[in-house]
Design an enzyme around this catalytic site. Structure first.
Site, PDB file in Angstrom:
ATOM      1  N   GLU A   1       5.742   1.048   6.908  1.00  0.00           N
ATOM      2  CA  GLU A   1       7.023   0.718   6.282  1.00  0.00           C
ATOM      3  C   GLU A   1       7.105   1.448   4.952  1.00  0.00           C
ATOM      4  OE1 GLU A   1      10.210   0.294   6.533  1.00  0.00           O
ATOM      5  OE2 GLU A   1       9.689  -1.354   7.883  1.00  0.00           O
TER       6      GLU A   1
ATOM      7  N   CYS B   1      10.901  -1.707  12.398  1.00  0.00           N
ATOM      8  CA  CYS B   1       9.676  -1.057  12.870  1.00  0.00           C
ATOM      9  C   CYS B   1      10.079   0.289  13.454  1.00  0.00           C
ATOM     10  CB  CYS B   1       8.976  -1.909  13.931  1.00  0.00           C
ATOM     11  SG  CYS B   1       7.479  -1.145  14.591  1.00  0.00           S
TER      12      CYS B   1
END
Length: 253
Positions: A118, A2
């Site tokens: 992502e 993350c």
């Protein structure tokens, strides 16, 4: 991993959603659609309150929304130079690594997020995705926090920092990246925040129910640059029609 996420709700809304008290005292940043390492972010914590003389009341706890700096700085660090590299902590080793284990046992938090970004490898460039719940609910990213004392002249001031835990990707998340944030289901919130629970090992497995409910939305490569920060970063774009990538200050995977 993350490395970027979106934080769009104000502290009052987060406090209501997480059954907490807004303790940001006007220091909260505004909506951030491209949260990057070392930025100030809201986090939810639960602690035993102290009275005016600093005496801890062990008989009760108080859950609050507070502001932290993303990028953990252990209390024993000489300076804050490594913070940008410590935005994530692996759930598999967080109870063992010296930089994280004390926080994992005694100082856990929830980092609220509208979703995270992502990047999926592709031919010539990486395709960014915004991963989010299908409704307006907030994701509860498992986090840990620490207090580092900064010397300013004759005074020492606390700097509160945090990291987001990651785990092996499961379900559809594996199509984008091999790692993902550890997202806590609602029935784990209380235990994760419990200041008296010193062994959270049973809480470190990702929830397939949470993952199955998430949506993977291809978004513009404008998100690659932290200079871009507006709601359009979360909008869906057709695959293959994203803009040319812009230079970034942080790695994308």
């Amino acid at each position: 991993m993350c490395g970027r996420y979106a934080s769009t709700k104000n502290p009052a809304l987060l406090a209501a959603e997480f059954d907490a008290v807004d303790a940001t005292e006007g220091d909260a940043p505004g909506p951030d659609y491209n949260v990057a390492p070392t930025k100030s972010v809201p986090a939810v914590v639960e602690r035993h309150p102290r009275d005016a003389e600093g005496v801890v009341d062990e008989s009760t706890t108080e859950r609050t929304v507070r502001i932290m700096r993303w990028g953990l700085v252990p209390h024993w660090a000489k300076d804050m130079s490594g913070a940008a590299k410590m935005i994530n902590a692996r759930s598999e080793t967080v109870l063992e690594k010296p930089a994280y284990r004390d926080s994992a046992a005694r100082r856990r938090c929830i980092v609220p997020a509208a979703g995270w970004y992502e990047w999926q490898p592709g031919e010539g460039r990486k395709q960014p995705y915004f991963i989010h719940p299908g409704d307006d609910s907030t994701l509860a990213l498992a986090g840990i926090w620490s207090v580092w004392w900064q010397q300013e002249g004759d005074e020492r001031k606390p700097v509160i920092t945090c990291a987001v835990l990651t785990a092996d990707a499961i379900g559809d998340m594996r199509e984008v990246h091999h790692r993902m944030p550890l997202v806590l289901p609602r029935d784990r919130w209380a235990a994760w925040l419990d200041p008296d629970l010193t062994d959270p090992k049973s809480l470190l497995e990702p929830s397939l129910d949470i993952v199955d409910a998430l949506e993977l939305r291809p978004v513009s490569t404008k998100v690659n640059s932290i200079r871009n920060n507006d709601p359009s970063l979360m909008d869906a774009v057709p695959l293959g029609e994203a803009e040319k990538p812009e230079p970034t200050l942080f790695g994308l995977s």
